[in-house]
Design a protein around this motif. Structure first.
Motif, PDB file in Angstrom:
ATOM      1  N   PHE A 167      -5.978  13.668 -36.931  1.00  0.00           N
ATOM      2  CA  PHE A 167      -5.306  12.388 -36.723  1.00  0.00           C
ATOM      3  C   PHE A 167      -5.664  11.381 -37.815  1.00  0.00           C
ATOM      4  CE2 PHE A 167      -3.707  13.752 -32.727  1.00  0.00           C
ATOM      5  CZ  PHE A 167      -2.772  12.806 -32.320  1.00  0.00           C
ATOM      6  N   ALA A 168      -6.794  11.593 -38.479  1.00  0.00           N
ATOM      7  CA  ALA A 168      -7.199  10.712 -39.581  1.00  0.00           C
ATOM      8  C   ALA A 168      -6.622  11.177 -40.914  1.00  0.00           C
ATOM      9  CB  ALA A 168      -8.720  10.648 -39.655  1.00  0.00           C
ATOM     10  N   GLY A 169      -5.796  12.234 -40.878  1.00  0.00           N
ATOM     11  CA  GLY A 169      -5.179  12.714 -42.107  1.00  0.00           C
ATOM     12  C   GLY A 169      -6.033  13.691 -42.880  1.00  0.00           C
ATOM     13  N   ARG A 170      -6.986  14.354 -42.179  1.00  0.00           N
ATOM     14  CA  ARG A 170      -7.851  15.334 -42.836  1.00  0.00           C
ATOM     15  C   ARG A 170      -7.700  16.694 -42.144  1.00  0.00           C
ATOM     16  NH1 ARG A 170     -11.199  10.842 -42.179  1.00  0.00           N
ATOM     17  NH2 ARG A 170     -12.301  11.855 -40.450  1.00  0.00           N
ATOM     18  N   PRO A 171      -6.541  17.343 -42.315  1.00  0.00           N
ATOM     19  CA  PRO A 171      -6.301  18.627 -41.645  1.00  0.00           C
ATOM     20  C   PRO A 171      -7.151  19.745 -42.236  1.00  0.00           C
ATOM     21  CG  PRO A 171      -4.525  18.164 -43.161  1.00  0.00           C
ATOM     22  CD  PRO A 171      -5.379  16.931 -43.137  1.00  0.00           C
ATOM     23  N   TYR A 172      -7.461  20.724 -41.400  1.00  0.00           N
ATOM     24  CA  TYR A 172      -8.301  21.842 -41.842  1.00  0.00           C
ATOM     25  C   TYR A 172      -7.473  22.979 -42.442  1.00  0.00           C
ATOM     26  CZ  TYR A 172     -12.481  19.968 -39.517  1.00  0.00           C
ATOM     27  OH  TYR A 172     -13.557  19.190 -39.146  1.00  0.00           O
ATOM     28  N   ASP A 173      -6.240  23.137 -41.973  1.00  0.00           N
ATOM     29  CA  ASP A 173      -5.410  24.230 -42.472  1.00  0.00           C
ATOM     30  C   ASP A 173      -3.946  23.798 -42.434  1.00  0.00           C
ATOM     31  OD1 ASP A 173      -4.536  24.468 -39.813  1.00  0.00           O
ATOM     32  OD2 ASP A 173      -5.887  26.137 -39.370  1.00  0.00           O
ATOM     33  N   MET A 174      -3.048  24.710 -42.769  1.00  0.00           N
ATOM     34  CA  MET A 174      -1.637  24.358 -42.890  1.00  0.00           C
ATOM     35  C   MET A 174      -1.022  23.990 -41.537  1.00  0.00           C
ATOM     36  SD  MET A 174       0.044  28.133 -43.609  1.00  0.00           S
ATOM     37  CE  MET A 174       1.697  27.468 -43.818  1.00  0.00           C
ATOM     38  N   LEU A 175      -1.470  24.626 -40.460  1.00  0.00           N
ATOM     39  CA  LEU A 175      -0.930  24.294 -39.145  1.00  0.00           C
ATOM     40  C   LEU A 175      -1.383  22.906 -38.707  1.00  0.00           C
ATOM     41  CD1 LEU A 175      -1.380  27.743 -37.359  1.00  0.00           C
ATOM     42  CD2 LEU A 175       0.643  26.847 -38.533  1.00  0.00           C
ATOM     43  N   ASP A 176      -2.626  22.570 -39.020  1.00  0.00           N
ATOM     44  CA  ASP A 176      -3.096  21.205 -38.779  1.00  0.00           C
ATOM     45  C   ASP A 176      -2.287  20.210 -39.603  1.00  0.00           C
ATOM     46  OD1 ASP A 176      -5.019  22.057 -37.042  1.00  0.00           O
ATOM     47  OD2 ASP A 176      -6.724  21.724 -38.374  1.00  0.00           O
ATOM     48  N   ALA A 177      -1.974  20.592 -40.836  1.00  0.00           N
ATOM     49  CA  ALA A 177      -1.237  19.695 -41.726  1.00  0.00           C
ATOM     50  C   ALA A 177       0.137  19.348 -41.158  1.00  0.00           C
ATOM     51  CB  ALA A 177      -1.084  20.332 -43.106  1.00  0.00           C
ATOM     52  N   ALA A 178       0.772  20.325 -40.512  1.00  0.00           N
ATOM     53  CA  ALA A 178       2.075  20.064 -39.904  1.00  0.00           C
ATOM     54  C   ALA A 178       1.951  19.000 -38.814  1.00  0.00           C
ATOM     55  CB  ALA A 178       2.652  21.357 -39.331  1.00  0.00           C
ATOM     56  N   LEU A 179       0.904  19.070 -38.012  1.00  0.00           N
ATOM     57  CA  LEU A 179       0.726  18.075 -36.955  1.00  0.00           C
ATOM     58  C   LEU A 179       0.312  16.729 -37.547  1.00  0.00           C
ATOM     59  CD1 LEU A 179       0.832  17.424 -33.983  1.00  0.00           C
ATOM     60  CD2 LEU A 179      -1.514  18.251 -33.742  1.00  0.00           C
ATOM     61  N   SER A 180      -0.510  16.728 -38.593  1.00  0.00           N
ATOM     62  CA  SER A 180      -0.877  15.472 -39.254  1.00  0.00           C
ATOM     63  C   SER A 180       0.364  14.748 -39.771  1.00  0.00           C
ATOM     64  CB  SER A 180      -1.838  15.739 -40.424  1.00  0.00           C
ATOM     65  OG  SER A 180      -3.163  15.880 -39.983  1.00  0.00           O
ATOM     66  N   ASP A 181       1.272  15.522 -40.348  1.00  0.00           N
ATOM     67  CA  ASP A 181       2.504  14.919 -40.843  1.00  0.00           C
ATOM     68  C   ASP A 181       3.359  14.409 -39.684  1.00  0.00           C
ATOM     69  OD1 ASP A 181       4.417  14.489 -43.169  1.00  0.00           O
ATOM     70  OD2 ASP A 181       5.652  15.725 -41.850  1.00  0.00           O
ATOM     71  N   THR A 182       3.370  15.160 -38.588  1.00  0.00           N
ATOM     72  CA  THR A 182       4.154  14.760 -37.415  1.00  0.00           C
ATOM     73  C   THR A 182       3.691  13.422 -36.859  1.00  0.00           C
ATOM     74  OG1 THR A 182       4.805  16.995 -36.749  1.00  0.00           O
ATOM     75  CG2 THR A 182       4.654  15.362 -35.009  1.00  0.00           C
ATOM     76  N   ILE A 183       2.381  13.233 -36.741  1.00  0.00           N
ATOM     77  CA  ILE A 183       1.880  11.985 -36.153  1.00  0.00           C
ATOM     78  C   ILE A 183       2.079  10.799 -37.083  1.00  0.00           C
ATOM     79  CG2 ILE A 183       0.203  13.206 -34.738  1.00  0.00           C
ATOM     80  CD1 ILE A 183      -1.967  12.318 -36.662  1.00  0.00           C
ATOM     81  N   SER A 184       2.384  11.084 -38.354  1.00  0.00           N
ATOM     82  CA  SER A 184       2.702   9.985 -39.265  1.00  0.00           C
ATOM     83  C   SER A 184       4.146   9.539 -39.111  1.00  0.00           C
ATOM     84  CB  SER A 184       2.441  10.413 -40.715  1.00  0.00           C
ATOM     85  OG  SER A 184       3.461  11.270 -41.199  1.00  0.00           O
ATOM     86  N   ARG A 185       4.961  10.383 -38.503  1.00  0.00           N
ATOM     87  CA  ARG A 185       6.390  10.101 -38.386  1.00  0.00           C
ATOM     88  C   ARG A 185       6.791   9.615 -36.988  1.00  0.00           C
ATOM     89  NH1 ARG A 185       8.955  12.493 -42.802  1.00  0.00           N
ATOM     90  NH2 ARG A 185       7.605  13.885 -44.009  1.00  0.00           N
ATOM     91  N   PHE A 186       5.944   9.877 -36.003  1.00  0.00           N
ATOM     92  CA  PHE A 186       6.243   9.487 -34.627  1.00  0.00           C
ATOM     93  C   PHE A 186       5.041   8.757 -34.036  1.00  0.00           C
ATOM     94  CE2 PHE A 186       8.790  13.245 -35.573  1.00  0.00           C
ATOM     95  CZ  PHE A 186      10.053  12.868 -35.120  1.00  0.00           C
ATOM     96  N   PRO A 187       5.281   7.845 -33.089  1.00  0.00           N
ATOM     97  CA  PRO A 187       4.176   7.072 -32.477  1.00  0.00           C
ATOM     98  C   PRO A 187       3.399   7.885 -31.442  1.00  0.00           C
ATOM     99  CG  PRO A 187       6.262   6.410 -31.518  1.00  0.00           C
ATOM    100  CD  PRO A 187       6.605   7.376 -32.626  1.00  0.00           C
ATOM    101  N   ILE A 188       2.713   8.906 -31.912  1.00  0.00           N
ATOM    102  CA  ILE A 188       1.970   9.822 -31.045  1.00  0.00           C
ATOM    103  C   ILE A 188       0.519   9.362 -30.956  1.00  0.00           C
ATOM    104  CG2 ILE A 188       1.183  12.201 -30.769  1.00  0.00           C
ATOM    105  CD1 ILE A 188       3.685  13.080 -32.296  1.00  0.00           C
ATOM    106  N   ASP A 189      -0.011   9.325 -29.739  1.00  0.00           N
ATOM    107  CA  ASP A 189      -1.386   8.902 -29.506  1.00  0.00           C
ATOM    108  C   ASP A 189      -2.285  10.120 -29.304  1.00  0.00           C
ATOM    109  OD1 ASP A 189      -3.418   6.855 -28.952  1.00  0.00           O
ATOM    110  OD2 ASP A 189      -3.347   7.626 -26.900  1.00  0.00           O
ATOM    111  N   ILE A 190      -3.555   9.965 -29.617  1.00  0.00           N
ATOM    112  CA  ILE A 190      -4.488  11.092 -29.552  1.00  0.00           C
ATOM    113  C   ILE A 190      -4.932  11.416 -28.127  1.00  0.00           C
ATOM    114  CG2 ILE A 190      -6.579   9.697 -29.823  1.00  0.00           C
ATOM    115  CD1 ILE A 190      -7.675  11.904 -31.659  1.00  0.00           C
ATOM    116  N   GLN A 191      -4.826  10.469 -27.187  1.00  0.00           N
ATOM    117  CA  GLN A 191      -5.428  10.656 -25.861  1.00  0.00           C
ATOM    118  C   GLN A 191      -4.942  11.903 -25.123  1.00  0.00           C
ATOM    119  OE1 GLN A 191      -8.036   8.775 -24.708  1.00  0.00           O
ATOM    120  NE2 GLN A 191      -8.154  10.447 -23.241  1.00  0.00           N
TER     121      GLN A 191
END
Length: 296
Positions: free
Chosen positions: A193-217
């Protein structure tokens, strides 16, 4: 046996529907009172609500929002909050965050260059998420084909994270998973969520949360559900089971609402949309449990 002390709803709600909760008990015998016209009033959140909603004292709640306060007393005479109320507090917080973030775009803006990944690599990451979704959730995958490309890819990314999380305690290596391993997974989530993904699948979710108002809770709560799987396999009452169903399935509904969106012409409140998504997730989990009763 728990004794309900308070269950109050904000005014402006119709007789038969009050969002996630339904009116029962003594209110059924007071239908005439409900039909009596009363002057409009503006309700304020009680102090217990400010923290969960992130509001400041004096900030008003929308009159169409179903706001509840439900306390109970256990046999020892201690005031407790039901699992249903705890979950609904999360719903209210998510709805408040969504409305706030739609008004003010989030500060976090994770783009391919920030992820140290070329745009073609991010496209590949989303494609891989789609392949996983197609392989393990064929019907669900077909449903995503009805979405716009951006929403479809975002749902794939969320699905893959949820699947990876579930497999920690229900996959081939489940016997080796410890609470410490889940703590590390949660730290990885925070980095994602801080923009530091570990792998490519994490990177897809990191990009997703930058485009939509998704909360971590809701993501954190799903991990808590995995911790529950390590601790226990039986639940002594429905209150405990309800909380578990929220952790492992209701959370998916809350994750999905910001991506699915709410039609601009919709008259439904944000809270009611989140409540519906939550109810669908919990219903699906209960259905899965009932379906497996015969086998187990």
């Amino acid at each position: 046996m728990a004794i309900i002390l308070v269950r109050a709803a904000s005014p402006g709600l119709s007789d038969g529907a009050v969002g996630h909760h339904q009116v029962h008990g003594s209110l059924q015998g007071s239908s005439q009172l409900l039909k009596t016209r009363v002057p409009p009033r503006r309700w304020m959140l009680c102090s217990l609500r400010y923290a969960c909603l992130g509001l400041q004292p004096g900030e008003e709640v929308g009159r169409t929002s179903a706001v509840y306060s439900s306390l109970a007393v256990n046999p020892a005479g201690e005031a407790v909050v039901s699992s249903e109320q705890k979950v609904y507090d999360v719903v209210l917080k998510q709805a408040a965050l969504l409305k706030r973030q739609l008004r003010t775009p989030p500060v976090l803006d994770v783009r391919p260059q920030q992820l140290d990944m070329p745009r073609s690599g991010l496209k590949e990451a989303y494609a891989r998420c789609g392949e996983i979704c197609q392989e393990y959730a064929k019907t669900f995958y077909l449903g995503t084909m009805l979405m716009t490309e951006e929403r479809r890819r975002a749902i794939w990314a969320i699905y893959v994270w949820c699947r990876r999380t579930d497999e920690l305690v229900d996959g081939p290596n489940a016997n080796y998973i410890t609470p410490t391993a889940l703590d590390r997974w949660e730290k990885r989530l925070e980095d994602l969520f801080a923009g530091r993904p570990y792998d490519m699948l994490d990177a897809a979710l990191s990009d997703t949360i930058s485009r939509f108002p998704i909360d971590i809770q809701p993501f954190r709560d799903m991990i808590e559900g995995m911790r529950s799987d390590l601790r226990k396999a039986r639940y002594k009452n429905f209150d405990e089971l309800y909380m578990y169903c929220y952790y492992v399935a209701g959370t998916v509904g809350l994750m999905s609402v910001p991506v699915m969106g709410i039609a601009p012409e919709s008259k439904a409140t944000t809270e009611s949309v989140y409540s519906a998504a939550l109810a669908l997730g919990i219903a699906n989990q209960l259905t899965n449990i009932l379906r497996d009763v015969g086998e187990e």
